[in-house]
Write an enzyme that holds these catalytic residues in place. Structure first.
Site, PDB file in Angstrom:
ATOM      1  N   GLU A  27      -3.932   5.035 -10.432  1.00 53.64           N
ATOM      2  CA  GLU A  27      -2.826   5.882  -9.948  1.00 53.64           C
ATOM      3  C   GLU A  27      -3.332   6.859  -8.889  1.00 53.64           C
ATOM      4  OE1 GLU A  27       0.267   4.769 -10.312  1.00 53.64           O
ATOM      5  OE2 GLU A  27       0.263   5.052 -12.489  1.00 53.64           O
ATOM      6  N   GLU A 152      10.062   3.397   3.677  1.00 58.86           N
ATOM      7  CA  GLU A 152       9.937   4.530   2.760  1.00 58.86           C
ATOM      8  C   GLU A 152       9.337   5.750   3.476  1.00 58.86           C
ATOM      9  OE1 GLU A 152       9.757   3.148  -0.850  1.00 58.86           O
ATOM     10  OE2 GLU A 152       9.064   4.936  -1.856  1.00 58.86           O
ATOM     11  N   ASP A 164       3.482  -0.021  -4.595  1.00 57.36           N
ATOM     12  CA  ASP A 164       4.717  -0.528  -5.186  1.00 57.36           C
ATOM     13  C   ASP A 164       5.206  -1.773  -4.448  1.00 57.36           C
ATOM     14  OD1 ASP A 164       4.382   1.816  -6.561  1.00 57.36           O
ATOM     15  OD2 ASP A 164       5.866   2.917  -5.393  1.00 57.36           O
TER      16      ASP A 164
HETATM   17  C1  GLA Z   1       4.179   6.194  -6.284  1.00 58.25           C
HETATM   18  C2  GLA Z   1       3.956   5.699  -4.857  1.00 58.25           C
HETATM   19  C3  GLA Z   1       2.754   4.766  -4.790  1.00 58.25           C
HETATM   20  C4  GLA Z   1       1.530   5.349  -5.465  1.00 58.25           C
HETATM   21  C5  GLA Z   1       1.900   5.919  -6.834  1.00 58.25           C
HETATM   22  C6  GLA Z   1       0.751   6.675  -7.462  1.00 58.25           C
HETATM   23  O1  GLA Z   1       4.565   5.150  -7.114  1.00 58.25           O
HETATM   24  O2  GLA Z   1       5.100   5.032  -4.413  1.00 58.25           O
HETATM   25  O3  GLA Z   1       2.497   4.441  -3.432  1.00 58.25           O
HETATM   26  O4  GLA Z   1       0.913   6.301  -4.643  1.00 58.25           O
HETATM   27  O5  GLA Z   1       2.993   6.795  -6.761  1.00 58.25           O
HETATM   28  O6  GLA Z   1      -0.247   5.791  -7.835  1.00 58.25           O
END
Ligand code: GLA
Length: 322
Positions: A27, A152, A164
């Site tokens: 994360e 985004e 994501d």
């Molecule tokens: C969100 C963002 C991702 C990533 C996560 C943290 O989901 O969209 O790009 O940075 O947070 O891991």
């Protein structure tokens, strides 16, 4: 939809699905040139598209029941879900795809803002539907993920990384996807849980990337890179990182240790050592809460409830701050 239902439409109807994702571990590593291990889930967003001959894009969001309309050739800025649709049309056109006028409808079963990437699922489903509608050749999935990520970043105003979109567009059934964000190398890692179960729980605390602490963390990471003269936080030397002022030292520590936990998770899964996998979830959570400070009390309470109910390991998933 039958021909003649809408002036200027005919009966070709395309359906595309974008899955949500759970990030098993890794994360806040994506925009830091690190590692992550997400997998796509069966829940997601479906987009239905049919062409319109008048060059208009008409959009119907089914839940809640809302609408939008704009010219395919020149989408203007908007807020909320409209920014995703307008941005996807604009970015596809900027990439040379002749997106025609379209009648679009979308719906899904991912709670928005709950850490399961409803945004990426919408971007993936929209871009796949519009590419099919334009009869355009699909770019490779990594390029398409980058395009969705630009939507985004530039249209929605959330500085999110590529996690994501890659998870939604590149995952394989039955496997998690090891992503190395420095090289964009992707590797399917079989997700054999051997009778154990993964469950997600909604803490009820919504997050909002564009407005939340997420962009503030990105700013801190840029500062770390500037101070250490490195391209990505993942390249930091641990000793140099320890010498940084707080909170930059602990932000860096999170990223370096989280990268190591991703590969430890791959090893644990390959060895079938699910107890070790569970301990890594706990360690990731502690690091996100204490070093990255992405936690909120509701998520902490949900995590405790999971552990009290007998979960072997539990952690917050997604960007945090909700
Ligand atoms: C969100 C963002 C991702 C990533 C996560 C943290 O989901 O969209 O790009 O940075 O947070 O891991």
């Amino acid at each position: 939809m039958a021909a003649g239902d809408h002036p200027g439409t005919h009966s070709t109807v395309i359906r595309a699905f974008g899955p949500g994702r759970v990030n098993l571990i890794g994360e806040h590593t994506d925009y830091n040139g690190g590692l992550a291990l997400p997998f796509a889930i069966a829940r997601g967003v479906t987009v239905e598209a049919s062409p319109r001959r008048d060059g208009e894009v008409r959009v119907h969001a089914r839940d809640p029941d809302e609408r939008d309309a704009f010219p395919a050739a020149a989408p203007e800025r908007a807020d909320g879900w409209r920014a995703f649709v307008r941005g996807t049309v604009a970015e596809l056109r900027a990439a040379g795809v002749e997106v025609p006028g379209a009648e679009l409808a979308f719906w899904g079963d991912l709670p928005a803002g709950s850490g399961l990437s409803s945004s990426a699922a919408l971007e993936a489903a929209l871009s796949l539907a519009l590419l099919a509608l334009a009869d355009a050749q699909e770019p490779d999935r990594v390029a398409l993920a980058r395009l969705c990520s630009r939507v985004e970043n530039e249209w929605v105003g959330a500085e999110t990384g590529l996690l994501d979109q890659l998870a939604s567009l590149c995952s394989e059934e039955g496997s998690a996807l090891r992503i190395d964000f420095a090289t964009l190398a992707l590797e399917a890692v079989p997700l054999d849980l051997r009778g154990w179960q993964l469950a997600t729980l909604d803490s009820g605390a919504r997050h909002e990337h564009a407005a939340g602490g997420y962009n503030a963390r990105r700013e801190e990471c840029r500062e770390i890179c500037a101070r250490l003269a490195i391209e990505h936080v993942s390249r930091a030397d641990p000793d140099a990182a320890d010498a940084l002022p707080e909170p930059l030292a602990r932000r860096t520590r999170h990223v370096l240790e989280e990268n190591a936990r991703v590969d430890a998770m791959v090893t644990a899964l390959q060895a079938g050592d699910l107890a070790a996998a569970a301990r890594l979830l706990d360690a990731s959570h502690a690091s996100l809460r204490d070093d990255y400070e992405a936690g909120v009390p509701e998520v902490e309470a949900a995590m405790r409830a999971c552990k009290d109910a007998g979960a072997a390991g539990a952690r917050m998933v997604g960007g945090g701050f909700g």
